[in-house]
Design an enzyme around this catalytic site. Structure first.
Site, PDB file in Angstrom:
ATOM      1  N   ASN A 129       0.821  -1.230   0.000  1.00 44.99           N
ATOM      2  CA  ASN A 129       0.000   0.000   0.000  1.00 44.99           C
ATOM      3  C   ASN A 129       0.848   1.270   0.000  1.00 44.99           C
ATOM      4  OD1 ASN A 129       0.943  -0.150   2.649  1.00 44.99           O
ATOM      5  ND2 ASN A 129      -0.967   0.543   3.558  1.00 44.99           N
ATOM      6  N   LYS A 130       2.179   1.139  -0.168  1.00 46.10           N
ATOM      7  CA  LYS A 130       3.056   2.318  -0.160  1.00 46.10           C
ATOM      8  C   LYS A 130       3.302   2.807  -1.593  1.00 46.10           C
ATOM      9  CE  LYS A 130       3.483   1.028   4.149  1.00 46.10           C
ATOM     10  NZ  LYS A 130       2.662   1.574   5.219  1.00 46.10           N
ATOM     11  N   GLN A 131       4.021   3.943  -1.711  1.00 49.32           N
ATOM     12  CA  GLN A 131       4.287   4.513  -3.049  1.00 49.32           C
ATOM     13  C   GLN A 131       5.069   3.522  -3.902  1.00 49.32           C
ATOM     14  OE1 GLN A 131       4.802   6.246  -0.208  1.00 49.32           O
ATOM     15  NE2 GLN A 131       3.560   8.082  -0.435  1.00 49.32           N
TER      16      GLN A 131
END
Ligand SMILES: *Cc1c(COP(=O)(O)O)cnc(C)c1O
Length: 216
Positions: free
Chosen positions: A180-182
């Site tokens: 769910n991170k960049q």
């Protein structure tokens, strides 16, 4: 139309890179981690980047490196992923929650000083959803009260505050690479720091050094 809050952005290039690793003899602690650490250190303009298995582990190691333990307090925002507070609790220290500014989702600097006690050792600002915390007043308060700053930059790789990269303000910062991170590695994290004077920094480096020796 459904707009996801986050979803991994993977192309043929990432799949080819994973295949390359699968065809090598290094399924863990291989040369790619060193390349990744060097790339992150260069990207952020910091001296040290230490790859770990998750953002949570990175925050936990940063708390250990700052020698924060039983009876100590760490100021952190009431609005975050649970890992920020857990990293403090793992060392029997106490997270002290300070409210956020609802406009930014980040620690409200005006509320920090009221939460400082003689037991406060550090402030752990969180850069929520890629929006950097208001670092100027946070740094000023930390300097005045001689507190460490551990930036939870897990959601903020590449973000900038007044032209400076999130994660490069404090004594240490952590990026995370959960899907769910960049940017994702499946699971993973990275500690960055310029501060070799953190009391137990050498212990954290020794862990990485032992891993390099194993790598041969
Ligand atoms: C993702 C995240 C972490 C670390 O999570 P891991 O799943 O352990 O990599 C820590 N803090 C915040 C604010 C996060 O969003």
């Amino acid at each position: 139309m459904k707009i996801p809050m986050s979803s991994p952005d993977l192309t043929a290039a990432e799949i080819a890179a994973v295949n390359e690793v699968l065809h090598s003899n290094y399924l863990s602690i291989g040369p790619k981690i060193v390349q990744f650490e060097e790339a992150i250190a260069a990207y952020c303009g910091v001296r040290h980047a230490i790859g770990v298995n998750s953002g949570t582990s990175g925050l936990h190691l940063a708390v250990i490196a700052a020698e924060i333990g039983e009876g100590d307090e760490v100021i952190t925002p009431s609005f975050s992923f649970i890992a920020s507070a857990n990293a403090v609790v793992y060392e029997r220290a106490r997270p002290v929650f300070v409210d956020i500014n609802p406009q930014t989702g980040n620690l409200d600097p005006q509320l920090i000083e009221a939460a400082i006690t003689p037991r406060t050792r550090a402030i752990m600002p969180v850069h929520a959803f890629g929006q950097p915390a208001d670092m100027d007043p946070i740094m000023e308060i930390a300097r005045r009260h001689k507190l460490y700053i551990i930036e939870d930059a897990c959601e903020a790789i590449g973000a900038e505050y007044k032209g400076q990269r999130a994660g490069t303000f404090g004594d240490a910062a952590v990026f995370a690479f959960y899907p769910n991170k960049q940017m994702t590695t499946g699971e993973g994290g990275m500690i960055i720091t310029n501060n070799e004077d953190l009391p137990r920094f050498s212990a954290v480096c020794a862990i990485r050094g032992a891993m390099s020796l194993m790598r041969g």
